[in-house]
Write a protein that holds these residues in place. Structure first.
Motif, short mmCIF file in Angstrom:
data_model
loop_
_atom_site.label_atom_id
_atom_site.label_comp_id
_atom_site.label_asym_id
_atom_site.label_seq_id
_atom_site.Cartn_x
_atom_site.Cartn_y
_atom_site.Cartn_z
N VAL A 86 -0.98 11.00 -18.01
CA VAL A 86 -1.27 9.61 -18.33
C VAL A 86 -0.54 8.74 -17.32
CG1 VAL A 86 -1.70 9.99 -20.79
CG2 VAL A 86 0.64 9.54 -20.00
N GLY A 87 -0.88 7.44 -17.31
CA GLY A 87 -0.24 6.52 -16.39
C GLY A 87 -1.09 6.32 -15.16
N PRO A 88 -0.50 5.73 -14.12
CA PRO A 88 -1.26 5.46 -12.90
C PRO A 88 -1.50 6.73 -12.09
CG PRO A 88 0.98 4.62 -12.70
CD PRO A 88 0.85 5.16 -14.09
N LEU A 89 -2.74 6.88 -11.61
CA LEU A 89 -3.14 8.04 -10.80
C LEU A 89 -4.01 7.54 -9.65
CD1 LEU A 89 -4.15 10.35 -13.77
CD2 LEU A 89 -2.13 10.61 -12.35
N LYS A 90 -4.03 8.32 -8.57
CA LYS A 90 -4.84 7.96 -7.41
C LYS A 90 -5.76 9.12 -7.06
CE LYS A 90 -1.22 9.23 -4.06
NZ LYS A 90 -0.76 10.30 -4.87
N PRO A 91 -6.80 8.86 -6.24
CA PRO A 91 -7.70 9.94 -5.88
C PRO A 91 -6.95 11.16 -5.34
CG PRO A 91 -8.64 7.87 -5.20
CD PRO A 91 -7.24 7.57 -5.69
N THR A 92 -7.41 12.31 -5.72
CA THR A 92 -6.90 13.66 -5.46
C THR A 92 -5.78 14.08 -6.42
OG1 THR A 92 -5.21 13.22 -3.74
CG2 THR A 92 -7.52 13.50 -2.98
N ASP A 93 -5.24 13.16 -7.22
CA ASP A 93 -4.22 13.54 -8.20
C ASP A 93 -4.83 14.43 -9.28
OD1 ASP A 93 -2.21 12.10 -6.97
OD2 ASP A 93 -2.19 10.47 -8.46
N GLN A 94 -4.04 15.37 -9.77
CA GLN A 94 -4.45 16.20 -10.90
C GLN A 94 -4.34 15.37 -12.18
OE1 GLN A 94 -3.19 20.62 -9.69
NE2 GLN A 94 -1.44 19.36 -10.18
N ILE A 95 -5.34 15.52 -13.04
CA ILE A 95 -5.33 14.82 -14.33
C ILE A 95 -5.04 15.78 -15.46
CG2 ILE A 95 -6.65 13.44 -15.98
CD1 ILE A 95 -8.50 12.65 -13.67
N GLU A 145 -19.38 3.66 -7.04
CA GLU A 145 -18.39 2.69 -6.55
C GLU A 145 -17.09 3.40 -6.17
OE1 GLU A 145 -16.96 -1.83 -7.45
OE2 GLU A 145 -17.90 -0.73 -9.05
N SER A 146 -16.47 2.92 -5.12
CA SER A 146 -15.22 3.48 -4.62
C SER A 146 -14.11 3.27 -5.66
CB SER A 146 -14.86 2.78 -3.31
OG SER A 146 -13.60 3.19 -2.87
N ILE A 147 -13.28 4.28 -5.82
CA ILE A 147 -12.16 4.22 -6.76
C ILE A 147 -10.86 4.25 -5.97
CG2 ILE A 147 -11.01 5.35 -8.71
CD1 ILE A 147 -13.84 4.25 -9.34
N ARG A 148 -10.04 3.24 -6.16
CA ARG A 148 -8.73 3.19 -5.49
C ARG A 148 -7.65 3.87 -6.32
NH1 ARG A 148 -9.12 -3.14 -3.73
NH2 ARG A 148 -10.58 -2.81 -2.02
#
Length: 150
Positions: A83-92, A43-46
């Motif tokens: 932590v917190g809000p992250l979007k695709p391509t962000d480093q975790i 499933e696509s992740i926003r």
């Protein structure tokens, strides 16, 4: 040894340079950077929100780092987890291990990631086109961590 839980992004190159500190005993640095993917379980992740339990999370990460330090001959270890809000391509996450030799650096880095995935108190909530969902633990992560059992 350093553990940081933060909302801010990090610069991998600067973090590794600081970890090395031009120490002539460092012969190897192994690093892992985890990123937000744009798809999970078909499933696509926003985006996602990573939650944690302040204080408990840092202590759990410090315990994992201490175990790695006790098992392998390492000079320094760095773990940064966002932590917190992250979007695709962000480093975790960044796990970096400095050692005299590559074997110790690789093993300690992999151990920390395997234990982090199974023992650190983080919770992921993904935003998908069909709504939000909590990410369940994966059996493959438990299997990976189990191989380090003495």
């Amino acid at each position: 040894m350093s553990v940081r839980v933060q909302t801010e992004d990090f610069d991998v190159g600067l973090e590794i340079q600081a970890l090395r500190r031009n120490n002539p005993k460092v012969g190897a640095v192994a690093a892992f950077v985890g990123l937000v993917r744009d798809v999970n379980e078909g499933e696509s992740i926003r985006g996602m929100v990573l939650e944690h339990y302040p204080g408990m999370t840092e202590k759990a990460l410090e315990d994992i780092v201490t175990q790695a330090k006790d098992r392998w001959d390492v000079i320094d270890i760095l773990v940064i987890h966002r932590v917190g809000p992250l979007k695709p391509t962000d480093q975790i996450v960044l796990v970096a291990v400095a050692s005299g030799h590559r074997g110790d650096a690789f093993a300690a880095c992999e151990f920390i990631m395997d234990y982090l995935k199974t023992r650190a108190p983080f919770w992921k909530k993904e935003q998908t086109p069909s709504g939000t969902r909590w990410v369940e633990a994966r059996e493959s992560d438990d299997i990976a961590a189990a191989r380090w059992q003495a």
